[in-house]
Structure formats: structure tokens, C-alpha cells
Scaffold this active site. Structure first.
Site, PDB file in Angstrom:
ATOM      1  N   PHE A  97       0.855  -1.189   0.000  1.00  0.00           N
ATOM      2  CA  PHE A  97       0.000   0.000   0.000  1.00  0.00           C
ATOM      3  C   PHE A  97       0.886   1.232   0.000  1.00  0.00           C
ATOM      4  O   PHE A  97       1.760   1.381   0.844  1.00  0.00           O
ATOM      5  CB  PHE A  97      -0.927   0.033   1.220  1.00  0.00           C
ATOM      6  CG  PHE A  97      -1.813   1.252   1.244  1.00  0.00           C
ATOM      7  CD1 PHE A  97      -2.960   1.299   0.469  1.00  0.00           C
ATOM      8  CD2 PHE A  97      -1.485   2.358   2.015  1.00  0.00           C
ATOM      9  CE1 PHE A  97      -3.775   2.430   0.465  1.00  0.00           C
ATOM     10  CE2 PHE A  97      -2.286   3.499   2.012  1.00  0.00           C
ATOM     11  CZ  PHE A  97      -3.439   3.525   1.234  1.00  0.00           C
ATOM     12  N   ASP A 155       9.560   2.169   1.564  1.00  0.00           N
ATOM     13  CA  ASP A 155       8.391   2.891   2.061  1.00  0.00           C
ATOM     14  C   ASP A 155       8.262   2.600   3.556  1.00  0.00           C
ATOM     15  O   ASP A 155       7.773   1.555   3.964  1.00  0.00           O
ATOM     16  CB  ASP A 155       7.133   2.438   1.307  1.00  0.00           C
ATOM     17  CG  ASP A 155       5.896   3.234   1.703  1.00  0.00           C
ATOM     18  OD1 ASP A 155       5.879   3.786   2.817  1.00  0.00           O
ATOM     19  OD2 ASP A 155       4.945   3.295   0.906  1.00  0.00           O
ATOM     20  N   LYS A 163       3.188   9.532   8.732  1.00  0.00           N
ATOM     21  CA  LYS A 163       2.466   9.024   9.895  1.00  0.00           C
ATOM     22  C   LYS A 163       3.045   9.531  11.216  1.00  0.00           C
ATOM     23  O   LYS A 163       2.828  10.668  11.591  1.00  0.00           O
ATOM     24  CB  LYS A 163       2.378   7.495   9.828  1.00  0.00           C
ATOM     25  CG  LYS A 163       1.409   7.011   8.729  1.00  0.00           C
ATOM     26  CD  LYS A 163       1.103   5.554   8.855  1.00  0.00           C
ATOM     27  CE  LYS A 163       0.146   5.048   7.772  1.00  0.00           C
ATOM     28  NZ  LYS A 163      -1.222   5.542   7.904  1.00  0.00           N
TER      29      LYS A 163
END
Length: 425
Positions: free
Chosen positions: A137, A238, A267
């Protein structure tokens, strides 16, 4: 005020495309706890999807943000820059794996960080193609969707994806895909679909997030590094969900003797304030010309101030060590009930980035129904959980690393009783 009343208003005013895991509306939060508008308390094992590793409203983060509010809130770094941006870049450059000179840019979201990483890789190599992995993702923008290895709900109905993006299987031994299988698939990809000389980069999550919390084996990351070096491709890690102490080290790639050329972060970087970053080899990061990178809100002074405080908290409170301790406790509790719950097929995770996977025993197949029923049962008891995985049969655990011991114990009791009740039924 009632959750149900707000939910009815939400249905009338907000696009249904904005999915919601719960129908509880937050009123306030502190560390690992959230209180809804009806006054009910919940233990938060989601952290806003791994955003508040340092807990909701950590005092040092709030103090830093308040101090910045008293100075200025926005100048646009590309117009009137500020030293705190430079200093945060220096800290990340020193922190990321790799014994080479690094440079950093700041943007706003994880998807934006990924978009910029691809832009930089294409510019630096002069190549157009990118390889990603099934189950990965990387965001909901068009390039993010193209890279993401899961169709529903992320790609369905949105039309053609950007071209020159290719997918290979991610090694998950539990589902019959070995490292050798994944590498063989890459070899077939190079023979049948894309010349490796056209590939700018391979992007990989060192631990898949939405894909199911599957850790990339060390031998796989080592092989990807060798493959990239062999063909002049760049390796992009990532670390949007894995970064900042979540896996028991500052970054998940720290668990391996492998350094990415480019790393994306977001995040938990700023403890709940919007900020993301791209850090990479200096010569690669310098490939785009002035004005080719950036954004109006990129590197918000509020987010940057929060990020400095987050890095201080991680260091001073030894949150990497704390993550390992908490993750061990969680996995130990799950292991203790495994003999009684045959639906549990796997318990895994680095540090405090943990997951438990469920199968339907009679069918021998992944069961999203069991995972979701446990999530709902726990929510009813006051514990917020998230599911994930290509099959939706995984419960992932992302509680703040600052969670209090007594609250952790309470959460584990709720988790165990929820699993036992659902699986017994």
C-alpha cells in the site's frame, strides 16, 4: 450529543468514499485512551493508523506546537524558509540507514512522499518504469493507487492507472510464496514485460502495512539491493507505517544490513500533525531542478516543531526498547491462547508492529468474518482494533508505544476474551 445522531449527519454530508472503521466520534484523547462524545472511554490500539506512536497529545509535542504557534504558523518554506526545517532534515539525514551523504525534502502526506520519491527516482535515472509488490500500500493518489497491490477498495472504479508500473508477488511463506518465487517472478517480469534498463526503481515496504504486516525477509531485501545495483535501479523503502520506533528500531530497514537509496516517511513523524519526508542519497535528491519539488504546505512549521519533539521523546523515553517489550508481551499473550483457538494461524511482528491472522478451520481458508467479528466484539468492550490483509483476515496492533502498563494489561484482557468468545461461537 449522540454518536448515532452525528452518524446520520455524516451520511447526509460526507462522501461515502470516506470509509470509517467505527461509528464512535472522538471528544478527547490522552496517550492511549480516547473518549467519545457520549463520554465512553476506549483503549486505542490503532493510533490513528500508526500516527501517534508517542501517544495522543504527548506533553512535549503539545508544548513544542504551542511554542511554534506563538512565533509563526506558515510562511511557505519555498518563500520564507526557517531553520527548524533545515535542522529536522539534518536529523533525518543522520538517522537513516546508509553510509553516504543524504538530503531530505518535507511534504505533507505519505502518498505525497511516495509521489515525490517516484518523481525523484525517474528524474535521477532518466527511466520511466517502477516495480512494486502485491499487497503493498502506497497511497490513494493516482500514482499511489498504481503502486498499491490491492484492488478493493483502493483501485476499483477509478479508471486507468498511470502506466509503466509493474507488480511482482511479495514473499509470504504462510500463503505459499517463497523468496525464490518472488525473485523468479521478477526475472520473468524482466523477460516478458519490462527491460530492467527502463526501470527507475523498485519500491518495497520492509513490513507490509495494509497488506497484512508481513515482514520482508532479510534475504529478499538483500537480493533486491543486489538486483538494483546490477541494473542501475534505485531501491525505495516505504517506511510510512514502519518508521519511528514502531518495529523496535527507528526504521524497519535498521533490522537488515541493507540501505535504500530513497526512504519515504510520514504518519508518526510528527505525532499527529501532518508532515511527511523523503530522504535519499544526496546526488539522487539533487537531480530535480529548483522548483521541481515542494508544495505550499510542505514542511509546515507546526509539523516540523512537532517532529523535533517526537524524535526527542523517542530518544529520551527509549521507545525502541519499549516497543520490543510491549510487542513481546502481546505476542506472548496471543501464544498462550493459541492451543485453545485453532482459528489462529499466525502471530507475528517486529517490535510493537504486530498481527494475528485467522482462518476458518472448517474451510481451511482465510476468514475476514472472524477477524471482523473479533474487532467488533473488542470495540463493544472498549478496545479499538484494525483489520488488514489482502484477505481481510488479519488483526493488526498499533497501540501507542507510550501506552501505560495498566492500560496495556486491560487491553490484553479484552483482546483475549474477544477472541475466545468469537471463536468459541
Amino acid at each position: 450529543m449522540k454518536n448515532s445522531a452525528i452518524s446520520e449527519r455524516k451520511n447526509q454530508s460526507i462522501s461515502r468514499g470516506v470509509g470509517m472503521t467505527t461509528q464512535i466520534y472522538a471528544d478527547r484523547a490522552e496517550n492511549s485512551e480516547i473518549w467519545d462524545v457520549e463520554g465512553r472511554r476506549y483503549i486505542d490500539f490503532s493510533s490513528g493508523i500508526a500516527v501517534v506512536n508517542t501517544g495522543h497529545r504527548h506533553p512535549r509535542v503539545i508544548e513544542a506546537v504551542k511554542a511554534q504557534l506563538d512565533r509563526f504558523t506558515h510562511t511557505c518554506h519555498q518563500v520564507v524558509p526557517y531553520e527548524s526545517y533545515v535542522r529536522l532534515a539534518e536529523r533525518l539525514n543522520a538517522m537513516l540507514p546508509g553510509k553516504f551523504e543524504k538530503k531530505t525534502i518535507f511534504v505533507t502526506t505519505g502518498a505525497e512522499a511516495v509521489e515525490n520519491a517516484i518523481k525523484i527516482a525517474r528524474n535521477a535515472t532518466g527511466r520511466p518504469a517502477v516495480i512494486a509488490f502485491a499487497g503493498g500500500f502506497h497511497g490513494r493518489t493516482f500514482m499511489g493507487m498504481a503502486l498499491t497491490g490491492k484492488v478493493v477498495p483502493y483501485k476499483v472504479g477509478f479508471g486507468a492507472m498511470p502506466g509503466d508500473v509493474y507488480h511482482a508477488p511479495f514473499p509470504v511463506a504462510l500463503h505459499g510464496v517463497s523468496v525464490a518465487d518472488s525473485l523468479a517472478a521478477l526475472d520473468r517480469l524482466f523477460k516478458a514485460d519490462v527491460d530492467p534498463a527502463r526501470v527507475a526503481a523498485i519500491i518495497v515496504e520492509p513490513v507490509q502495512g495494509e497488506g497484512g504486516f508481513y515482514e520482508a525477509p532479510r534475504e529478499f531485501l538483500t537480493a533486491l539491493r543486489k538486483l538494483c545495483d546490477q541494473h542501475g535501479m534505485l531501491l525505495i523503502a516505504d517506511e510510512v507505517q514502519t518508521g519511528f520506533a514502531r518495529t523496535g528500531k527507528m526504521f524497519a530497514m535498521d533490522h537488515h544490513d541493507v540501505a535504500a537509496d530513497i526512504t519515504t516517511m510520514a504518519k508518526s513523524l510528527a505525532g499527529g500533525f501532518p508532515l511527511s519526508a523523503v530522504t535519499g542519497r544526496a546526488e539522487i535528491m539533487d537531480a530535480p531542478g529548483p522548483g521541481g519539488l515542494g508544495g505550499t504546505y510542505g514542511g509546515s512549521p507546526i509539523g516540523v516543531a512537532a517532529a523535533h519533539a517526537v524524535l526527542d521523546v523517542i530518544e529520551h523515553e527509549k521507545l525502541c526498547d519499549r516497543a520490543n517489550t510491549l510487542g513481546a508481551r502481546l505476542k506472548q499473550r496471543l501464544q498462550s491462547i493459541r492451543d485453545d483457538v485453532p482459528e489462529i494461524v499466525d502471530i507475528r511482528g517486529l517490535g510493537f508492529m504486530n498481527a494475528v491472522e485467522f482462518n476458518d478451520v472448517k474451510k481451511g481458508l482465510p476468514s475476514a468474518e472472524i477477524a471482523n467479528a473479533i474487532r467488533l466484539k473488542a470495540l463493544d468492550k472498549g478496545l479499538i482494533l484494525l483489520t488488514c490483509g489482502v484477505y481481510g483476515n488479519v488483526i493488526r496492533f498499533l497501540a501507542p508505544i507510550t501506552i501505560q502498563d495498566e492500560v496495556m494489561n486491560e487491553a490484553l484482557d479484552i483482546l483475549e476474551s474477544s477472541i475466545r468468545e468469537v471463536c468459541a461461537a
